[in-house]
Design a protein around this motif. Sequence first.
Motif, mmCIF file in Angstrom:
data_model
loop_
_atom_site.group_PDB
_atom_site.id
_atom_site.type_symbol
_atom_site.label_atom_id
_atom_site.label_comp_id
_atom_site.label_asym_id
_atom_site.label_seq_id
_atom_site.Cartn_x
_atom_site.Cartn_y
_atom_site.Cartn_z
ATOM 1 N N LEU A 83 33.835 11.821 -14.753
ATOM 2 C CA LEU A 83 33.436 13.265 -14.497
ATOM 3 C C LEU A 83 34.431 14.306 -14.783
ATOM 4 O O LEU A 83 34.068 15.212 -15.083
ATOM 5 N N LYS A 87 33.405 17.459 -17.286
ATOM 6 C CA LYS A 87 33.507 18.692 -16.495
ATOM 7 C C LYS A 87 33.527 19.823 -17.390
ATOM 8 O O LYS A 87 33.042 20.913 -17.088
ATOM 9 N N ILE A 96 22.605 16.244 -12.357
ATOM 10 C CA ILE A 96 23.439 15.239 -12.834
ATOM 11 C C ILE A 96 22.929 14.197 -11.677
ATOM 12 O O ILE A 96 22.899 14.169 -10.361
ATOM 13 N N SER A 98 23.301 10.069 -10.061
ATOM 14 C CA SER A 98 24.136 9.150 -10.352
ATOM 15 C C SER A 98 23.632 7.777 -9.602
ATOM 16 O O SER A 98 23.023 7.738 -8.548
ATOM 17 N N THR A 105 27.780 12.300 -3.100
ATOM 18 C CA THR A 105 27.507 13.325 -3.718
ATOM 19 C C THR A 105 28.550 14.401 -3.650
ATOM 20 O O THR A 105 29.181 15.008 -4.415
ATOM 21 N N MET A 108 31.510 13.809 -5.776
ATOM 22 C CA MET A 108 31.357 13.985 -7.278
ATOM 23 C C MET A 108 31.347 15.405 -7.439
ATOM 24 O O MET A 108 31.754 16.329 -8.349
ATOM 25 N N GLU A 109 30.854 16.294 -6.327
ATOM 26 C CA GLU A 109 30.681 17.840 -6.483
ATOM 27 C C GLU A 109 32.258 18.400 -6.418
ATOM 28 O O GLU A 109 32.545 19.378 -6.882
ATOM 29 N N VAL A 118 23.512 17.388 -7.674
ATOM 30 C CA VAL A 118 24.086 16.151 -7.785
ATOM 31 C C VAL A 118 23.083 15.231 -6.878
ATOM 32 O O VAL A 118 23.052 15.637 -5.732
ATOM 33 N N ARG A 120 22.240 11.368 -5.705
ATOM 34 C CA ARG A 120 22.291 9.902 -5.909
ATOM 35 C C ARG A 120 21.034 9.211 -5.864
ATOM 36 O O ARG A 120 20.116 9.370 -5.523
ATOM 37 N N GLY A 139 22.257 16.029 -2.963
ATOM 38 C CA GLY A 139 23.681 16.766 -2.997
ATOM 39 C C GLY A 139 23.416 18.247 -2.298
ATOM 40 O O GLY A 139 22.314 18.619 -2.187
#
Length: 279
Positions: A83, A87, A96, A98, A105, A108-109, A118, A120, A139
């Motif tokens: 990530l 980025k 995105i 995952s 989430t 990742m955010e 985002v 999942r 997310g």
Amino acid sequence: MLKYRNITFIGAGSMAEAMISGLINKEGIAPNQITAANHSNIQRRIELIDKYEINAVSFDEVSLNNTDMIILAVKPKQAELVLQQLKPNLQDHHIILSVLAGISTGFMEEIITKELPVIRVMPNTSSMIGESITGISAGKYVNKDHLDLAQELSEAIGKVKVISEKHMDVFTGIAGSGPAYFYYLLEHMEEVAVEKGMDREIARDIAAQTLYGASKMVIETSNSPEELRKKVTSPNGTTAAGLLALDENGGGKAIEAAVENAAKRSKTLREEFEKVPVR
């Protein structure tokens, strides 16, 4: 037909391949719309190119300029590094997805620091034959259109359930780990038959078809598993005798414990990953 142009897989393992196969064969996505990237396994990239005619590149060669959806399919321990590398190249139109077990989430955010959707996606290994049950969780920045896209993509490898992210651990305990519980059950049924003199292949087919038929009864009828169990259980009959043995040997408790233990481990893994400081 999926409503976006190009998809980039970050990771080129078995789960990525299952999704690629489903997208091409079931959803009709053109191979040239799909790119798969890995770090150093050139032979794996060649295999995917030969088999699916997609684009396959090293991670350093990935360009996100013409990509609409990025699917993270690396090992969970690589999540932060990947990530961080992605980025600088993330753009406002990117979505995105995952498939990383144990990575939330929110985590990742926090890493990407951009208000990007985002989602999942948790398939299971039956995705290889298009029979996964996939859980998807949204997310913070996901809207209905994003979720619809994720659901449509996930349907390329089976059925889909939209769930709250707080339920991902128990989903993992049931669906993610569940195939192994059923394989374990089939192993033991097969062994009993072999011990009684039956051919192993015949025993395997009998056990597998029995499990398949029972599962299909649950899916295609309006009856609950409890109702179906009662319908097939005659007082003092063979099924009642088998169920009694299961009860006496803790069969039900063992199944419950398996799901709970797997869910607990999923939670622990998430907590371990998310202790890694965000740079």
